[in-house]
Design a protein around this motif. Sequence first.
Motif, short mmCIF file in Angstrom:
data_model
loop_
_atom_site.label_atom_id
_atom_site.label_comp_id
_atom_site.label_asym_id
_atom_site.label_seq_id
_atom_site.Cartn_x
_atom_site.Cartn_y
_atom_site.Cartn_z
N GLY A 13 0.82 -1.21 0.00
CA GLY A 13 0.00 0.00 0.00
C GLY A 13 0.85 1.26 0.00
N LEU A 14 1.92 1.24 0.81
CA LEU A 14 2.83 2.38 0.86
C LEU A 14 3.49 2.59 -0.49
CD1 LEU A 14 4.45 4.57 2.33
CD2 LEU A 14 6.03 2.78 3.09
N SER A 16 2.47 1.58 -3.38
CA SER A 16 1.47 1.96 -4.38
C SER A 16 1.13 3.44 -4.28
CB SER A 16 0.20 1.13 -4.20
OG SER A 16 0.47 -0.24 -4.39
N SER A 17 1.02 3.95 -3.04
CA SER A 17 0.70 5.37 -2.85
C SER A 17 1.78 6.25 -3.45
CB SER A 17 0.56 5.67 -1.35
OG SER A 17 -0.48 4.91 -0.79
N ILE A 20 1.64 6.04 -7.21
CA ILE A 20 0.53 6.83 -7.76
C ILE A 20 0.91 8.31 -7.84
CG2 ILE A 20 -1.80 7.68 -7.26
CD1 ILE A 20 -2.43 4.86 -6.19
N LEU A 21 1.59 8.79 -6.79
CA LEU A 21 2.04 10.19 -6.80
C LEU A 21 2.98 10.46 -7.97
CD1 LEU A 21 2.68 10.94 -3.02
CD2 LEU A 21 0.98 12.01 -4.49
N ILE A 199 4.29 11.40 3.01
CA ILE A 199 3.40 10.23 3.11
C ILE A 199 4.20 8.98 3.44
CG2 ILE A 199 1.92 8.67 1.78
CD1 ILE A 199 0.84 11.09 0.29
#
Length: 265
Positions: A13-14, A16-17, A20-21, A199
Amino acid sequence: MLKNLNTKQKIIGLSSSIMILFMIYGFISGKSFSLIINDSEYIENTVVPEIIHLSKFEKYILDMQLSISNAIIENNFDKIGEAKEYFNKASIEMSVIQELFKNNSNELKNIKNLELLAKNLFTEGENIANKFIVTENKNIILEQSIEAYSEHLHHFENEIEKEIQKVENNLKSNVNEIIALSKDSLFEGIVLLVIGVLIGFTVSVVIIKQISKSLDSFKLGLLGFFAYLNRESNTTELLEDSSKDEFGQMAKVVNENIIKTKAGI
């Protein structure tokens, strides 16, 4: 929410975030770079050629005018022929210029007006030179014609300078746009990079804290269970197994063994 994910899912998840950025940045940058490329190609293929050919057109007309002046000064018909050659070269440049401006109807009108002014200048200058060379009373010819011709030449110079100035302003505008787009793209990249770092750092800290907390809880529960097995304690508590991560799964296994052990003792 993170509590319901295992460690692998948290890391995915980390990642992927952050990915995505960077994809968002890539999309934004792609649009900016596309505009920069379009502006650069427009400058290279249109604006710069416009300046070059307008300048060459102006030069040939001024050379034409100089040849006409020399024809008058030297009483030389050959100079009129030389002026004709310069005018023909200017006409070739004008054809190229009109092709460059063909999609700009307003400016094309101005360009055609320049063409007409140049043609009139040549015709007028040629007539003056021819009359001057064959006429004995040259002062009358000069007095009647040179002043008007000079005014027409001055008008032509003003008009072509206006066109060149417009093209130069267009060039500056496109260059400024490229600079602005580059700055915006750089700023967006820095902002997204900072957001990505924040993030990543925040989520990493949360994940580490949760892992540390789960590990401490598992450790205490396991030590309590061993103490119970070794008769060092009369009772033992079940481990916290509500977490969906690996520690929660291990805690459930230990809890099953605690329950079995209690039942067997």
